[in-house]
Motif scaffolding. Sequence first.
Motif, PDB file in Angstrom:
ATOM      1  N   SER A 169     -14.278  -1.425  -6.190  1.00 13.48           N
ATOM      2  CA  SER A 169     -14.982  -1.440  -4.903  1.00 13.48           C
ATOM      3  C   SER A 169     -14.923  -2.834  -4.290  1.00 13.48           C
ATOM      4  O   SER A 169     -14.732  -2.976  -3.071  1.00 13.48           O
ATOM      5  CB  SER A 169     -16.446  -1.020  -5.093  1.00 13.48           C
ATOM      6  N   GLY A 214     -11.619  -3.366  -2.881  1.00 13.64           N
ATOM      7  CA  GLY A 214     -11.510  -2.626  -1.629  1.00 13.64           C
ATOM      8  C   GLY A 214     -12.037  -3.432  -0.450  1.00 13.64           C
ATOM      9  O   GLY A 214     -11.410  -3.474   0.609  1.00 13.64           O
ATOM     10  N   ASN A 250      -9.352  -6.260  -0.047  1.00 14.34           N
ATOM     11  CA  ASN A 250      -7.987  -5.832   0.281  1.00 14.34           C
ATOM     12  C   ASN A 250      -7.853  -5.258   1.686  1.00 14.34           C
ATOM     13  O   ASN A 250      -6.784  -5.350   2.288  1.00 14.34           O
ATOM     14  CB  ASN A 250      -7.503  -4.782  -0.724  1.00 14.34           C
ATOM     15  N   TRP A 251      -8.908  -4.624   2.191  1.00 12.02           N
ATOM     16  CA  TRP A 251      -8.817  -3.979   3.499  1.00 12.02           C
ATOM     17  C   TRP A 251      -9.390  -4.832   4.610  1.00 12.02           C
ATOM     18  O   TRP A 251      -9.471  -4.377   5.757  1.00 12.02           O
ATOM     19  CB  TRP A 251      -9.480  -2.594   3.451  1.00 12.02           C
ATOM     20  N   SER A 297       0.813  -1.212   0.000  1.00 11.11           N
ATOM     21  CA  SER A 297       0.000   0.000   0.000  1.00 11.11           C
ATOM     22  C   SER A 297       0.846   1.262   0.000  1.00 11.11           C
ATOM     23  O   SER A 297       0.487   2.254  -0.619  1.00 11.11           O
ATOM     24  CB  SER A 297      -0.921   0.018   1.226  1.00 11.11           C
TER      25      SER A 297
END
Length: 198
Positions: free
Chosen positions: A160, A163, A166-167, A110
């Motif tokens: 999206s 997201g 990944n998080w 990141s």
Amino acid sequence: MARTQAKDHGEKREAILEAAARVFASEGFDRASMAALAQEAGISKANIYHYYDSKDALLFDLLDSHLKALRDRLAAVPLAGLAPPHKLQTLCTELLLAYQGADNAHRVQSAGMDHLPEAERNTLVGYQRDMVRQLSGVIAENAPDPLAQDPAKLRRITMSLFGMLNWHYMWNAGADEASRRTYGAEVAALTLGGLKAL
């Protein structure tokens, strides 16, 4: 005469990469020193230079190994014969399983890519684009027609979805395989249900 490679070269390289992921994730790339990286890996500073001539080279190898392994793992998932919704759930779950134990590398990814030269960044972005294309294609298979034919909207939905995946490590650190499988199914179901509203 060329120096021969030690039999445990690959194992030591992996240990250095794991140590680097921990140090870069906790200290940040700028603050990490080769001495700290060597200490974390349990080797001498002179020995770490046998593997990497600079901190930048180590960073690139760490991210290259991480992202290429992710890309290759997703590309190898057998999707033939699966219904489109099952394809999406399978890919979401596989990505979450691939992330298991890789939180430090994920954190470094990141923040670390900006430290690399353009050519190296382009290599890493290429791996990411391969994964985006694969997932976007499966989303398109599930989407109703105007959405499947709208590249901009399809990209927004794909990113999206990434997201959400990944998080995951930010709010569910240490998630085991069972919880990753559950969340992969939930993300796929949320995406599939949301597609109808768009």
